[in-house]
Design an enzyme around this catalytic site. Structure first.
Site, mmCIF file in Angstrom:
data_model
loop_
_atom_site.group_PDB
_atom_site.id
_atom_site.type_symbol
_atom_site.label_atom_id
_atom_site.label_comp_id
_atom_site.label_asym_id
_atom_site.label_seq_id
_atom_site.Cartn_x
_atom_site.Cartn_y
_atom_site.Cartn_z
ATOM 1 N N PHE A 1 -37.874 3.922 -5.352
ATOM 2 C CA PHE A 1 -37.434 3.297 -4.027
ATOM 3 C C PHE A 1 -38.598 2.269 -3.394
ATOM 4 O O PHE A 1 -38.785 2.124 -2.479
ATOM 5 C CB PHE A 1 -37.226 4.224 -3.000
ATOM 6 C CG PHE A 1 -36.389 5.525 -3.490
ATOM 7 C CD1 PHE A 1 -35.178 5.294 -3.814
ATOM 8 C CD2 PHE A 1 -37.016 6.997 -3.835
ATOM 9 C CE1 PHE A 1 -34.372 6.416 -4.474
ATOM 10 C CE2 PHE A 1 -36.088 7.883 -4.332
ATOM 11 C CZ PHE A 1 -35.063 7.780 -4.688
ATOM 12 N N ALA B 1 -31.036 -5.968 -12.724
ATOM 13 C CA ALA B 1 -29.666 -6.011 -13.349
ATOM 14 C C ALA B 1 -29.191 -7.505 -13.796
ATOM 15 O O ALA B 1 -28.723 -7.686 -14.773
ATOM 16 C CB ALA B 1 -28.556 -5.308 -12.436
ATOM 17 N N LEU C 1 -20.470 -3.718 -13.533
ATOM 18 C CA LEU C 1 -20.419 -3.356 -14.850
ATOM 19 C C LEU C 1 -19.894 -2.070 -14.797
ATOM 20 O O LEU C 1 -19.506 -1.752 -16.039
ATOM 21 C CB LEU C 1 -21.936 -3.597 -15.490
ATOM 22 C CG LEU C 1 -22.424 -5.013 -15.754
ATOM 23 C CD1 LEU C 1 -23.950 -4.975 -16.046
ATOM 24 C CD2 LEU C 1 -21.651 -5.812 -16.682
ATOM 25 N N GLN D 1 -25.249 3.886 -6.717
ATOM 26 C CA GLN D 1 -26.250 3.060 -6.085
ATOM 27 C C GLN D 1 -26.009 2.975 -4.483
ATOM 28 O O GLN D 1 -26.822 3.043 -3.868
ATOM 29 C CB GLN D 1 -26.478 1.655 -6.653
ATOM 30 C CG GLN D 1 -27.236 1.690 -8.055
ATOM 31 C CD GLN D 1 -28.396 2.357 -7.787
ATOM 32 O OE1 GLN D 1 -29.184 1.479 -7.136
ATOM 33 N NE2 GLN D 1 -28.579 3.355 -8.276
ATOM 34 N N LYS E 1 -24.457 -9.035 -9.390
ATOM 35 C CA LYS E 1 -25.302 -9.274 -8.488
ATOM 36 C C LYS E 1 -25.916 -7.767 -8.346
ATOM 37 O O LYS E 1 -25.609 -6.762 -8.559
ATOM 38 C CB LYS E 1 -24.752 -9.465 -7.203
ATOM 39 C CG LYS E 1 -23.933 -10.864 -7.181
ATOM 40 C CD LYS E 1 -23.983 -11.487 -5.795
ATOM 41 C CE LYS E 1 -22.649 -11.015 -5.129
ATOM 42 N NZ LYS E 1 -22.088 -11.760 -3.755
ATOM 43 N N GLU F 1 -30.266 -1.970 -3.552
ATOM 44 C CA GLU F 1 -30.855 -1.818 -2.321
ATOM 45 C C GLU F 1 -29.864 -1.818 -0.940
ATOM 46 O O GLU F 1 -30.033 -1.358 -0.087
ATOM 47 C CB GLU F 1 -31.961 -2.789 -1.982
ATOM 48 C CG GLU F 1 -33.129 -2.384 -2.909
ATOM 49 C CD GLU F 1 -34.126 -3.593 -2.998
ATOM 50 O OE1 GLU F 1 -35.067 -3.505 -2.446
ATOM 51 O OE2 GLU F 1 -33.942 -4.803 -3.348
#
Lengths: 165, 330, 726
Positions: C226, C496, C619, C627, C689, C693
């Site tokens: 993190f 990514a 993806l 996430q 994208k 976060e």
């Protein structure tokens, strides 16, 4: 010293996942450190070493405990089950498979503890509702925040429908 | 420095003899407090550890209107006991509100009674000012980041909280503890077990070195008495109480005939709200009575900036638990 | 959009994924750190006699006997942490002052308690308002000044000014940060909890005066980071140093309390936000100023106000970022640094203004939607914020709420809805990827990237499989090793994008190389074909127009006697962005929260939370959703629980355990609803994208706004605790 008392063990006999191991240990060695550092069973993780995060959850005589707060010596003659010992004939446990399907993990560090706790939770009969699962899985912290998926995985194994919160 | 030694006791007598004869020795039961303090935080010096985990002090039996609970019974075992669930349900509620299943499978009832405070100033040996660790050294928590601290029985000497949930209903029930010592057995009233810190916060109980709790005697509530435990905390689960309350009430024709009330999260020891009970008994089971009881319960609190809110929160906790137990719809 | 199971999940659920602390080397010994118990001053004496005499102890290293290390290099994310063994000065509580090395962990831990350190203490500077504190301006060019915010504020119809406080938070990944260091003559190998192996390698090489090729950093799995793993923390250097001193591999595992002081944290911050608005709800001025805590002699790259300048269409925007040097452990990066904090202030303020101007909070955001990038005026490469807001409002049942605060009650609970808009930043760093086809016809991807739980292994394997026409299980992904082609950090939500882009380039290069290989091969049906004529499926390359004309990779390699065919791909999106003619966009989102507040007892519960996210092309819906829910849980922690309690007299962390520092537990988290909207990003080569976060951002504001709606009580400080609500 009284005969009724056993001398400090140096050689500790541990029964882990059905196998008996004799290990030379410092008397201060916790079960967690014995597993990780002496028995090459590093699946059980150390997340706080203070009994607060659940990453080191194992079964002791079939009940879930945190292995960081028990001395290895205390476990002599008792049955320890770790994440390495829950596969059935080389196949993953249903909980493990459900965790994969539901993406009930991210970094994976807390996952062995979550899996052990979930297996125990199901045996305890405490997967009756989502709220019950949430409450009785709360001793296993997940900083990645996979909780909803953990609940979904356990719910599936328990054969329960989602119940409203 | 003396070394760390581990022995496993096989009978009560020799365990008691061993610890009694060695000032540096201590008992090891569930280990959830002792190993934490000894091995991890180094608050308790390493010495002889006598493992009593396999002594035959485990199990629950009903003896008339008293439940006899072996000191090595685990929290989970007691919480699951059907008599507890039926006759003193708030004991089960308090147990399940504490810790996690993993810890409840390890921690024993005797150990729970003797658990040490969670005060981080006590548990951090880098802190030099702690009267509980080093009498006369002061209290860093009083001027520090206090929140999980006591407001009753506290003083500038010590604001360390007794964080047990279980002890709250046991205090309300006037439980007793049976103790084995080098000089024989004795029975201690729960009210007398824990000692207010006063000027000696290092003295936490009346137990003498080497004495071991062997059994806890839990009086069962009369039939028809309702009980409840309310724990207020930031998280939904797995956190020590900010405030808690255990209440038992018998109500006949709208009038309270029996009242037991004890508080957690606020006291340096498990706290019995005796004044509040006096207000309750004989009074109508109304919101007004409950409010009066709450006011009576919190007398002369000692607060620091981080704990001031607990005065009001404790009162509201009391009102809420009384309303819930009395069956009043909110 | 696929929803493939995480490829490394079987390893993780079985406990066989190896994290840095799981490795054991022959002859390995253990190191334990001793930390300063005071926050400022100097070490007047350090007595290691008793520790050295303790059983099993091999060495005690302090500033007095530590071999000197060279200063660490600057990194793309700011200056490295100060190395604490340089001298006798103490600048924060918890500063490492000694390393004890012994045969077993128990021996080292026991001996560490015998190290006697005497201090000459100074009065520490611990408060943001301490007049003695040095205040520094952000030196990283992150401030924005467009138009004339001051003038616009003075003439605005409606003005707003409030202050927001956010408590310091600790990253607290579950995995205790570990370094296992071993030397083979002058070659150093470390297993380390790094989110950025290339950076850690450079730091170690510089410190020990080695060529980078003689340092290897390994982190195949990381127990979370993190942002904590984005710097070369001193414990990593100390483990390597200790290994050199004792001539044996050294394992150093931080304790949980040490995790609070050794690997950074989200700095305490205070923001003053001023807004100007028209009566119709159009923003005319934003002036957002932040003050954040900083280590006494360190730097923190992270600004607090990051997202505001491009969040909404506003002609006059000024942001100011300043930091106050304190005697605290150095802050660092924590998931969505700056964005999480800045968004809380801005989105809380918009909520307040929505009530003042009488415009629905969702509508207010829509009215201020930025059709183009507000500063550059360029079109966005993608921006589905409007859709996020609209889809979210619909799905959440936003319009069903009574807009009046305190109007919904259920028993003891007041019920409220709140929402927040989210504009995340765009970030990219150069990335290289190496792709090989093996004689077996399977593929291997190599890059010095990491998977910190984000799903790098999985999306990389998917991407390779798609581009080479293979099954995912025919792709092996090798990451977490600094010897592999350089890749950027897991951080900034840029990996990514960069890695999948580099894989795309590598795949094209690889197929081109394959075509080159068969260019003069009379037996190949693909002889003389160009890349744009072919495509791959089922493990073979074939003509787009005539799939029957083609052949298997394995056949090509066999015929040409090749063990493997390899090509690199390289991508530098930051460089490409300069003249792309669009404003590269990060993720956008809208968050909708339902909370319940028991005012008597001050209890706050989140009962529903919806995230609608524009993450470009998704993806893998499973890992992408994870996430977002993971970030949301961290946002719940930020909103309701988390605060590192620094003792204001001593600077000690007074709650450095998981029993005292509260992170959300399972029971705190309801089912979280996540919806992805928008399409592939036009600038990102793969349309992807970053999502790592954005999940945090907006959660605190949505919850705080819901608390206001439930109770009529506006709370501008985090965390929102019982004492504030009762």
């Amino acid at each position: 010293m009284s005969d009724a008392l056993r001398q400090t063990p140096e050689l500790v006999t541990l029964t882990v996942n059905g196998s008996v191991h004799q290990v030379q240990l410092d008397s201060r060695t916790t079960l967690l450190d014995a597993l990780r550092d002496h028995l090459e069973l590093s699946g059980t993780k150390k997340g706080c070493d203070q009994g607060a995060c659940g990453a080191c959850t194992v079964l002791l005589d079939g009940k879930r405990i945190v292995s960081c707060l028990v001395l290895a010596a205390q476990c002599e003659g008792r049955e320890v089950t770790t994440v390495e010992g829950v596969t059935v004939d080389g196949r993953p446990h249903a909980v493990q498979e459900a965790f994969c399907r539901h993406d009930a993990l991210q970094c994976g560090y807390c996952t062995p503890g979550q899996v052990m706790s979930a297996i125990s939770l199901l045996a305890e009969g405490r997967a009756g509702s989502d709220d019950e699962i949430r409450e009785f899985m709360s001793g296993n912290l997940c900083r990645c925040g996979a909780y909803p998926n953990i609940v979904a995985a356990i719910r599936e194994v328990a054969g329960q429908e989602a119940t409203s919160r | 420095m003396r070394g760390f030694e581990y022995v496993r006791a096989t009978d009560v007598g020799s365990a008691v003899a061993l610890v009694s004869g060695d000032p540096g020795a201590s008992y090891l039961a569930g280990g959830t407090t002792q190993l934490d303090l000894m091995l991890k935080d180094a608050v308790v010096p390493q010495g002889l550890l006598v493992d009593i985990g396999r002594l035959p002090l485990r199990g629950i039996a009903t003896d008339g209107d008293v439940l006899r609970v072996g000191a090595l019974t685990t929290m989970e075992e007691l919480a699951a006991d059907p008599v507890v669930a039926e006759r003193v349900p708030f004991v089960s509620e308090a147990l399940l509100a504490g810790a996690s299943t993993q810890l409840r499978n390890m921690a024993t009832i005797g150990g729970n009674l003797l658990q040490r405070t969670r005060c981080r100033y006590f548990r951090d040996i880098a802190v030099t000012d702690c009267n509980k660790r080093t009498p006369g050294s002061g209290c860093a928590a009083v001027t520090g980041a206090a929140r999980m601290h006591a407001i009753l029985g506290a003083s500038a000497h010590c604001i360390a909280l007794h964080a047990s949930d279980l002890c709250v209903p046991l205090r309300a029930l006037d439980a007793e503890v049976r103790v084995e010592g080098a000089a024989g057995q004795r029975t201690i009233a729960f009210a007398d077990l824990h000692v207010m810190p006063g000027e000696r916060p290092d003295v936490e109980t009346v137990l003498r070195h080497g004495e071991m709790i062997s059994e806890v005697l839990v009086p069962l509530l009369p039939a028809g008495t309702r009980s409840g435990y309310l724990k207020v905390r930031d998280r939904v689960s797995y956190e020590f109480a900010l405030t808690s309350a255990a209440a038992a009430l018998s109500i006949e024709d709208g009038v309270i005939t029996l009242a037991r009330l004890a508080l957690g999260g606020v006291g340096t020891v498990p706290w019995r709200a005796t004044e509040a009970e006096r207000v309750l008994v004989g009074a109508p089971a109304t919101a007004r009575t409950f409010l009066a009881a709450a006011e009576a319960a919190i007398q002369d609190p000692f607060t620091v900036p981080g704990t001031e809110f607990k005065v009001e929160l404790a009162k509201r906790t009391i009102v809420r638990v009384l309303r819930t137990v009395s069956g009043e719809q909110s | 959009m696929t929803a493939l199971d995480r490829v490394d999940a079987p390893l993780k659920v079985s406990g066989s994924a190896p994290y840095p602390s799981d490795f054991t080397l022959p002859d390995q010994v253990h190191a334990v750190l001793v930390q300063s118990t005071v926050a400022a001053g100097r070490i007047s004496a350090i007595d290691t006699t008793a520790a050295l005499a303790a059983p099993g102890v091999l060495a005690v290293i302090t500033h007095e006997n530590a071999p000197p290390l060279a200063d660490l290099p600057m990194t793309p994310l700011g200056a490295p942490p100060r190395f604490p063994f340089k001298d006798d000065r103490i600048i924060h509580c918890g500063q490492h002052v000694a390393v004890v090395v012994a045969g077993t962990h128990e021996q080292a831990a026991s001996a560490a308690r015998l190290v006697q350190v005497s201090y000459e203490t100074a009065k520490p500077v611990l408060d943001l308002d301490d007049p003695r504190a040095e205040v520094v301006d952000n030196g990283w060019g992150m401030e924005v000044d467009v138009g004339d915010a001051e003038a616009a504020l003075s003439s605005a119809e409606i003005t707003y000014e409030e202050t927001f406080d956010i408590a310091p938070e600790a990253n607290n990944p579950l995995g205790l940060f570990t370094t296992l260091a071993s030397w083979d003559s002058d070659r150093l190998t470390v297993h380390d909890c790094s989110q950025w192996p290339i950076m850690t390698r450079q730091a170690l090489a510089t410190a020990f005066g080695l060529p980078e090729s003689d340092v290897r950093v390994l982190v195949p799995y990381l127990g979370g980071g993190f942002g904590a793993g984005l710097r070369a923390w001193s414990h990593t250097l100390l483990a390597a140093l200790a290994a050199r001193v004792v001539g044996r591999p050294v394992k150093l595992v931080l304790t949980r309390p040490q995790m609070f002081t050794s690997v950074g944290h989200r700095a305490r911050s205070r923001q003053r936000l001023r807004l100007g608005m028209t009566g119709a709800g159009r923003l005319v001025a934003i002036d957002q100023e932040s003050t954040a805590a900083l280590g006494a002699e360190e730097d923190n790259f992270s600004a607090v106000v990051l997202g505001t300048p491009h969040a909404y269409d506003c002609p006059n925007v000024a942001t100011h970022d300043r930091q106050v040097r304190l005697n605290i452990p150095n802050p660092g990066f924590m998931r969505a640094p700056g964005h999480a904090e800045g968004n809380f202030a801005l989105e809380s303020a918009l909520d307040e203004l929505s009530y003042r101007v009488g415009i629905d909070p969702v509508e207010l955001r829509l009215r201020n939607f930025a059709e183009v990038h507000p500063q550059s005026g360029l079109p966005w490469s993608s921006n589905a914020l409007r859709e996020c807001l609209q889809v979210g409002a619909e799905r959440f049942g936003w319009r069903d709420r009574s807009p009046v605060p305190r109007s919904t009650r259920d028993g003891n609970w007041l019920v409220g809805y709140g929402m927040a808009g989210v504009t995340f930043g765009w970030y990219a760093a150069p990335c290289r990827a190496r792709l090989s086809i093996l004689a077996s016809g399977t593929a291997v991807l190599k890059a010095a990237a990491t998977d910190i739980g984000t799903g790098t292994y999985t999306i990389a394997a998917q991407q390779v499989a798609e581009l080479l026409g293979l099954r995912v299980d025919q792709v092996r992904v090798e990451i977490g090793d600094s010897d592999l082609p350089p890749a950027p950090q897991s951080g900034g939500s840029g990996l990514a994008v960069a890695l999948t882009g580099a894989i795309q380039v590598a795949a094209a290069n690889l197929l081109r190389a394959l075509l080159d290989e068969v260019a003069a091969d009379a037996r190949s049906p693909l002889r003389g074909r160009r890349l744009d004529e072919v495509t791959a499926s089922d493990g073979r390359l074939h003509l787009i127009d005539d799939p029957a004309v083609g052949e298997k990779y394995a056949d090509v390699l066999a015929r040409h006697g090749l063990d493997e065919l390899t090509a690199d791909g390289e991508l530098d999106l930051a460089a490409a962005a300069a003249d792309a003619g669009v404003a590269p966009a990060g993720a956008f989102a809208a968050r909708f929260a339902e909370v319940r507040v028991d005012e008597d007892l001050g209890l706050l519960r989140v009962t529903r939370l919806l995230s609608v996210v524009d993450g470009g092309r998704i993806l893998n819906e499973k890992t992408a959703r994870s996430q977002i829910i993971g970030g949301t849980v961290m946002g719940i922690g930020m909103a309701m629980f988390e605060e590192v309690a620094f003792d204001h007299a001593t600077g000690r962390v007074a709650n450095a355990t998981f029993g005292d520092y509260l992170i959300p537990v399972n029971a705190d988290v309801p089912d979280l609803d996540v919806v992805f909207v928008g399409g592939p990003d036009a600038f990102s080569p793969t349309g992807v994208k970053g999502l790592g976060e954005v999940g945090v951002v907006g959660v605190p504001a949505a919850i705080a706004n819901a608390v206001y709606h439930a109770t009529g009580r506006r709370i501008r400080s985090l965390p929102i605790t019982i004492d504030q609500l009762m």
